[in-house]
Enzyme design. Structure first.
Site, PDB file in Angstrom:
ATOM      1  N   HIS A  45      -6.940  -6.899   1.372  1.00 47.94           N
ATOM      2  CA  HIS A  45      -5.961  -5.838   1.107  1.00 47.94           C
ATOM      3  C   HIS A  45      -4.604  -6.171   1.719  1.00 47.94           C
ATOM      4  CE1 HIS A  45      -4.177  -1.991   0.380  1.00 47.94           C
ATOM      5  NE2 HIS A  45      -4.174  -1.643   1.643  1.00 47.94           N
ATOM      6  N   ASP A  97      -0.609  -4.769  -3.602  1.00 50.57           N
ATOM      7  CA  ASP A  97      -2.000  -4.327  -3.579  1.00 50.57           C
ATOM      8  C   ASP A  97      -2.175  -2.813  -3.489  1.00 50.57           C
ATOM      9  OD1 ASP A  97      -4.550  -5.632  -3.889  1.00 50.57           O
ATOM     10  OD2 ASP A  97      -5.103  -4.732  -1.982  1.00 50.57           O
ATOM     11  N   SER A 143       0.838  -1.196   0.000  1.00 52.99           N
ATOM     12  CA  SER A 143       0.000   0.000   0.000  1.00 52.99           C
ATOM     13  C   SER A 143       0.878   1.254   0.000  1.00 52.99           C
ATOM     14  CB  SER A 143      -0.954  -0.048   1.202  1.00 52.99           C
ATOM     15  OG  SER A 143      -2.001   0.878   1.047  1.00 52.99           O
TER      16      SER A 143
END
Length: 417
Positions: free
Chosen positions: A375, A242, A216
């Site tokens: 996630h 991700d 992220s």
């Protein structure tokens, strides 16, 4: 059989009363037993370390089962407790040591906190950077799994400023310093400093081959550092987990709404772990037991005399809002332009934006999708993530290459002969 015989048989059978065959003995139910028999209490479920078990629960076929009202098939027995499955796990089961790396700047003194398992022989060093609100321990289970796939590899996982146990002391504090500076330029410089300070702390003569891995926000940071070229040829490649520019910026619009749904505090670390797994924020219970405690601290606003302790978040994510747009703007172009092997690991192909779709069709990077993960892909599917990263390293391992001699060197050798 003739037609006459068939007609005679039908007439005989029609006159007989219908009596279905008796069911097998094991299907005969005793009504009396049905009243007094009840299921024995279910044993406490064992702690399932497999990420596949936790991530598959939403698609479980148990949703189609309709138990009898008299049989509480899915009810927890009296006295049931899942406390064992929500107790914190120690970091030193996954890393060999922790580092406190001090660095002085003109405006601040920083003590970077990181976890490390050094590489052995000529193994690579995987440098990991977590996402916003997480900590270096979000890669703990991955670190354990990557050592199974690459026994000589090492892992360095830092706590970013404003996260975990990294401490920043401003020399001339001002009201604007209440929230840490989390601009991508500062975070990228911090990551570079941690790598160089670790090299000195570990007394390495030179840096081992580096794989930069970021989740992220961390993906934006490692991409920025790789694009800068400040680590030279030490970088074998970089992996982004991700995060894609387009979908990340779109998701920022609902970020505040998400933060409002999170509990502000917890009565215990175990309850915080349970919330993360039940909300499926983290789908792997084992990883949650390692990483979640590092996200919290005892609430400093409580009186010390208060016997009831509560735990609150270490990182105020709402206060980082001024930096959200800057984290991801231009990420796709940086990712494609930086030198080195490139890996994009996603939980779904719908996250790809146009620029990355074109780059993927042109073969500019390796794309891997793990749709069973959420996630936190490296926590939910630690083993599979490690396998993908290990394969990515083998593809980009320059030590395995044997280059032919240069033409100039051959001419010089012939002349000398």
């Amino acid at each position: 059989m003739s037609d006459l015989q068939r007609s005679f048989a039908r007439a005989k059978l029609a006159g007989l009363p219908f009596e279905p065959p008796p069911p097998p003995n094991h299907l005969v139910e005793n009504e009396e037993d049905d009243e007094i028999d009840d299921l024995k209490p279910l044993p406490e479920a064992p702690d399932d370390d497999s990420s596949s078990a936790s991530s598959a629960s939403s698609a479980s076929s148990t949703g189609t089962i309709r138990p009898s009202p008299s049989k509480h098939l899915f009810a927890r027995p009296k006295g049931f407790s899942n406390r064992k499955g929500s107790e914190p796990l120690p970091w030193n089961d996954y890393f060999t040591r922790e580092l406190y790396l001090k660095f002085a700047r003109p405006t601040e003194n920083v003590t970077y906190h990181a976890y490390i398992t050094p590489p052995t022989a000529k193994g690579p060093l995987l440098v990991t950077h977590h996402g916003a609100g997480s900590s270096g321990l979000s890669f703990a289970l991955f670190a354990s799994e990557i050592r199974k796939a690459l026994p000589d590899a090492g892992v360095l996982s830092l706590d970013a400023r404003g996260h975990g146990e990294t401490v920043v002391e401003k020399l001339e504090p001002s009201p604007s310093d209440a929230a840490p500076d989390l601009s991508h330029e500062i975070l990228s410089q911090d990551l570079l400093d941690v790598i160089q300070l670790t090299e000195k702390e570990m007394k390495w003569s030179e840096l081992p081959g580096l794989l930069l891995i970021g989740h992220s926000l961390g993906g934006a940071v490692v991409t920025d550092l790789a694009k800068s070229g400040k680590l030279g040829n030490a970088v074998l490649g970089y992996a982004v987990l991700d995060v894609v520019e387009g979908s990340a910026i779109d998701a920022l619009q609902s970020m505040q709404s998400y933060l409002l749904t999170r509990p502000k505090n917890f009565p215990s670390l175990s309850s915080a772990i349970e919330w993360h797994t039940r909300s499926r924020t983290i789908r792997n219970t084992t990883s949650a037991r390692i990483s979640v405690p590092s996200l919290l601290r005892l609430d400093p606003s409580q009186p010390s005399a208060n016997e009831t302790k509560t735990w609150t978040w270490r990182t105020d994510l709402a206060a980082t809002q001024p930096y959200w747009q800057g984290w991801f703007a231009g990420l796709s172009k940086k990712f494609l332009d930086a030198k080195g092997g490139k890996l994009l690991l996603l939980a779904g192909t719908d996250r790809l934006d146009k620029e990355l779709m074109i780059g993927q069709m042109q073969g500019k990077y390796q794309l891997q999708v793990l749709p069973e993960a959420g996630h936190f892909i490296h926590e939910d599917q630690a083993e599979k993530t490690a396998m993908v990263v290990a394969d990515f390293y083998r593809r980009n391992d320059r030590s395995a290459l044997v280059l032919p001699p240069k033409v100039g060197d051959l001419l010089k050798a012939n002349a000398a002969a």
